[in-house]
Write a protein that holds these residues in place. Structure first.
Motif, PDB file in Angstrom:
ATOM      1  N   GLN A  62       0.847  -1.188   0.000  1.00 10.19           N
ATOM      2  CA  GLN A  62       0.000   0.000   0.000  1.00 10.19           C
ATOM      3  C   GLN A  62       0.885   1.243   0.000  1.00 10.19           C
ATOM      4  N   LEU A  63       0.569   2.186  -0.897  1.00  9.46           N
ATOM      5  CA  LEU A  63       1.345   3.404  -1.040  1.00  9.46           C
ATOM      6  C   LEU A  63       0.552   4.615  -0.567  1.00  9.46           C
ATOM      7  N   SER A  64       1.270   5.567   0.005  1.00 12.00           N
ATOM      8  CA  SER A  64       0.696   6.870   0.323  1.00 12.00           C
ATOM      9  C   SER A  64       1.691   7.917  -0.153  1.00 12.00           C
ATOM     10  N   LEU A  65       1.296   8.701  -1.157  1.00 17.88           N
ATOM     11  CA  LEU A  65       2.162   9.719  -1.735  1.00 17.88           C
ATOM     12  C   LEU A  65       1.573  11.098  -1.454  1.00 17.88           C
ATOM     13  N   GLU A  66       2.446  12.051  -1.240  1.00 15.03           N
ATOM     14  CA  GLU A  66       1.994  13.417  -0.969  1.00 15.03           C
ATOM     15  C   GLU A  66       2.149  14.259  -2.226  1.00 15.03           C
ATOM     16  N   ALA A  67       1.051  14.846  -2.673  1.00 16.37           N
ATOM     17  CA  ALA A  67       1.076  15.693  -3.859  1.00 16.37           C
ATOM     18  C   ALA A  67       1.780  17.012  -3.549  1.00 16.37           C
ATOM     19  N   SER A  68       2.028  17.790  -4.583  1.00 17.43           N
ATOM     20  CA  SER A  68       2.768  19.040  -4.423  1.00 17.43           C
ATOM     21  C   SER A  68       2.054  20.034  -3.506  1.00 17.43           C
ATOM     22  N   ASP A  69       0.729  19.914  -3.394  1.00  8.84           N
ATOM     23  CA  ASP A  69      -0.029  20.796  -2.505  1.00  8.84           C
ATOM     24  C   ASP A  69      -0.360  20.110  -1.182  1.00  8.84           C
ATOM     25  N   HIS A  70       0.390  19.034  -0.869  1.00  6.78           N
ATOM     26  CA  HIS A  70       0.325  18.323   0.410  1.00  6.78           C
ATOM     27  C   HIS A  70      -0.934  17.459   0.568  1.00  6.78           C
ATOM     28  N   VAL A  71      -1.666  17.261  -0.504  1.00  2.79           N
ATOM     29  CA  VAL A  71      -2.791  16.321  -0.479  1.00  2.79           C
ATOM     30  C   VAL A  71      -2.233  14.903  -0.485  1.00  2.79           C
ATOM     31  N   LYS A  72      -2.789  14.029   0.350  1.00  6.05           N
ATOM     32  CA  LYS A  72      -2.332  12.638   0.422  1.00  6.05           C
ATOM     33  C   LYS A  72      -3.146  11.763  -0.525  1.00  6.05           C
ATOM     34  N   LEU A  73      -2.423  11.033  -1.372  1.00  2.00           N
ATOM     35  CA  LEU A  73      -3.027  10.149  -2.364  1.00  2.00           C
ATOM     36  C   LEU A  73      -2.616   8.715  -2.048  1.00  2.00           C
ATOM     37  N   ASN A  74      -3.567   7.799  -2.123  1.00  3.54           N
ATOM     38  CA  ASN A  74      -3.322   6.428  -1.681  1.00  3.54           C
ATOM     39  C   ASN A  74      -3.641   5.412  -2.759  1.00  3.54           C
TER      40      ASN A  74
END
Length: 287
Positions: A62-74
């Motif tokens: 499972q991945l959790s990446l932070e977008a450039s505007d700090h939104v967390k995408l999973n």
């Protein structure tokens, strides 16, 4: 899933919009068209276990990446230990990894590639408010992450329905090894034309944000992307008529392009058809 997409596309974009605007001008807005949940919902243990049971030879992370505007995408990275090819799958509008993607991911796992899939912002397990431009920025960041973190020998971008516009836009500016457009339209104007009854067409004008018009699959395959291309369409697709996929295929300048028309099926379930997946596998094998 099917009813959700039909409501978003057919009702929101055509029927409802026409009723609320004055005259016969259709105003297509990102807010009304792109599906958006009120709050993110984390993946359940049961769903992750179901993924693992469906593909027992793969390592699922499972991945959790932070977008450039700090939104967390999973999302998930599904690792095939015998592959160094990564397939990045972009789902359709309103399509959440849980519960909508298990069947497609199971089918794709048979291709013997690694798979990256993320809930796009504003849907499923991911935060944020979706707009065309930030969805594409997120997808670019995720593609960069795959290249840096896993360093695959080959990358395949597979876009389904609305996701096909993301995949094609990335193919415009990135070096990839194959592009798969699945249940895909050419562009927003053609899509609306196909969905508009003939008797209304002479009296309608269409207004839409510029970002919608910039995401033009036909333009990408005609002018920018000439690598291997696979187009998958469904014979009975009422949401994205197969004529649009045929136009995409015809417009492509690729020397290696293939077209699959899945018989007797609508917008959902194309990847569950055995012959389709056999042809898909053959396409990948030739890369």
């Amino acid at each position: 899933m099917q009813n959700t997409v039909k409501k978003m596309i057919t009702v929101a974009m055509i029927s409802t919009t026409m009723l609320i605007v004055s005259g016969c001008t259709v105003r297509l807005s990102e807010e009304s068209f792109i599906a958006n949940d009120k709050e993110p919902v984390a993946f359940s243990t049961e769903f992750t276990q179901a993924l693992q049971q469906a593909m027992p030879d793969h390592v699922i992370t499972q991945l959790s990446l932070e977008a450039s505007d700090h939104v967390k995408l999973n999302g998930f990275f599904i690792d095939n230990p015998n592959s160094n090819t990564t397939l990045v799958f972009y789902p359709g509008n309103g399509m959440k990894i849980q519960p909508h993607c298990l069947a497609d991911l199971t089918a794709l796992s048979a291709l013997n590639t690694d798979i990256l899939i993320m809930d796009r912002r504003g849907i499923g397990a991911s935060e944020g408010k979706p707009r065309i431009h930030n969805i594409i920025l997120d997808a670019q960041q995720q593609l960069d992450y795959v290249q840096q973190q896993y360093q695959p020998e080959k990358i395949i971008l597979h876009g389904y329905s609305l996701g096909s516009f993301i995949a094609a836009d990335l193919a415009r500016n990135n070096k990839i090894d194959a592009l798969v457009l699945h249940g895909s339209a050419t562009n927003a104007d053609d899509w609306v034309d196909e969905k508009t009854p003939w008797y209304m067409a002479p009296f309608m004008t269409l207004e839409m944000p510029e970002d919608f018009r910039k995401t033009d699959n036909k333009q990408v395959v005609a002018q920018y992307y000439q690598g291997p291309l696979l187009v998958i369409a469904a014979e009975d697709d009422e949401e994205v008529p197969p004529a649009l996929s045929e136009k995409l295929f015809a417009a492509s300048k690729s020397a290696n392009k293939q077209f699959i028309m899945v018989p007797n099926i609508g917008h959902q379930g194309m990847l569950e058809e055995a012959t389709t997946m056999q042809q898909y596998q053959a396409f990948i094998t030739e890369l």
